[in-house]
Design an enzyme around this catalytic site. Structure first.
Site, PDB file in Angstrom:
ATOM      1  CG  HIS A  94     -25.589  40.398  15.823  1.00  0.00           C
ATOM      2  ND1 HIS A  94     -25.616  39.920  17.118  1.00  0.00           N
ATOM      3  CD2 HIS A  94     -26.499  39.654  15.146  1.00  0.00           C
ATOM      4  CE1 HIS A  94     -26.497  38.940  17.217  1.00  0.00           C
ATOM      5  NE2 HIS A  94     -27.042  38.765  16.023  1.00  0.00           N
ATOM      6  CB  THR A 148     -19.443  41.739  20.776  1.00  0.00           C
ATOM      7  OG1 THR A 148     -20.715  42.386  20.838  1.00  0.00           O
ATOM      8  CG2 THR A 148     -18.369  42.696  21.251  1.00  0.00           C
TER       9      THR A 148
END
Length: 353
Positions: free
Chosen positions: A199, A173
């Site tokens: 990710h 994030t």
């Protein structure tokens, strides 16, 4: 614990209702309003003072990207984009991440109940995570969506690196902006390959690589199975695949595989770093940056068993989410803790050493 107040923005009545219903099922979330377009969203933000906004991209009157830019300039809030998985949707999503969105959720391709429930869990968890994001850092760095940061001025001399090096980077994030700030500082003749796990689901990593490649002096691309890793090139793990590095005859090659996710992630930073720990003819520089959870720490422990490894972690004051760096620091596997703006310099110090 106070409930996380959420404003849901989408031009589709069906999608608004679906998102509201999903979020409202969580006892820690309160939906305080909805909006049909970006203009209405800006008005509702002033009225309902949400903690988090979910934002569609394609909307009439004012689209999600324009609304996001205004939100980050005028009253910064954590924004989670709800995006199409089309090529154009993926490109818009990457743009939104550069403008300041904390994260995104891909809309299901159909209305099969299984798809909807997959989105439900992801959306709820990402909204809760976004509520804890460092909005001050997001707002400050959102300007990187409009301009490339300054490139590293000094090129490497031919004598800069005597022993072969390889750099591994793990992030989640907040990672797309963090990667931009690091990779755009490397000169074209950067004397090592860079392997990256960000990710991100399938369909979005290619757009991320293309955007970073356009902004950087080095080459940035999605990794391909079996390709030889070249100096001055950054390889991003494709969404849905683990990226491993294999060493043979003094050369490094990329390996992609779809073995089970590790701690819910595929690609996984742990898998990448553990593969790097088996590389013997190269010095390794590992970097762990913003992200939730602890992915990467187990791999760093394997890497630190090899003396030829240096580990850099992003400092708390610049991390959008200080989860992955914090876990690595607490595990005592980190050599340097530096703010995001100094990570490129820290990598270059070790490459030149």
């Amino acid at each position: 614990m106070d409930k996380v107040k959420v404003l849901v923005v989408d031009d589709s009545v069906f999608m608004r209702k679906m998102i509201v219903d999903f979020l409202s099922e969580n006892p820690h979330i309160e939906v305080v309003g909805t909006a049909r377009n970006g203009k209405e969203a800006l008005e509702k933000i002033l009225q309902s003072h949400p903690d988090v906004v979910t934002m569609d991209v394609e909307m009439p009157i004012m689209n999600g990207l324009e609304a996001l830019k205004q939100i980050m300039q005028e009253h910064p809030l954590p924004v989670v984009m709800v995006s199409s998985t089309t090529t154009e949707g993926a490109e818009n999503t990457i743009t939104a991440m550069q403008y300041g969105a904390v994260d995104f959720v891909a809309k299901p391709s159909g209305f099969i109940s299984l798809d909807l429930y997959k989105v439900k869990g992801e959306l709820t968890s990402k909204v809760l995570l976004a509520s804890r994001a460092n909005v001050r850092i997001i707002s400050r760095n959102s300007k990187f969506g409009k301009i490339a940061v300054n490139h590293w001025i000094k090129p490497f001399s031919h004598q800069a690196s005597q022993r072969k090096k390889v750099i591994g980077i793990g992030t989640s994030t907040g990672g797309p902006r963090a990667l931009q700030l690091v990779l755009t500082k490397f000169p074209e003749n950067f004397p090592a390959p860079i392997v990256i796990v960000q990710h991100m689901p399938k369909g979005f990593t290619k757009s991320l690589a293309q955007r970073l490649d356009a902004l950087s002096s080095i080459t940035v691309k999605e990794a391909e199975d079996g390709e030889t890793l070249q100096n001055g090139t950054a390889y991003i793990a494709p969404g849905g695949y683990h990226l491993l590095v294999h060493e043979a005859k003094g050369m490094l090659t990329a390996r992609l595989e779809q073995s089970p996710p590790r701690n819910g992630h595929r690609p996984s930073v742990d898998v990448l770093f553990e593969s790097l720990s088996t590389v013997t003819d190269y010095e390794k520089i590992a970097v762990i940056m913003t992200g939730m959870g602890s992915d990467g720490t187990a791999g760093l422990k394997k890497l630190k068993e090899n003396a030829a490894t240096k580990v850099i972690a992003e400092a708390q004051e610049t991390a959008v989410v200080f989860g992955m760096p914090k876990a690595a620091i607490q595990a005592n596997v980190v050599d340097d803790i530096v703010p995001l703006e100094e990570i490129a310099g820290a990598i270059i110090k070790y490459v030149e050493g």
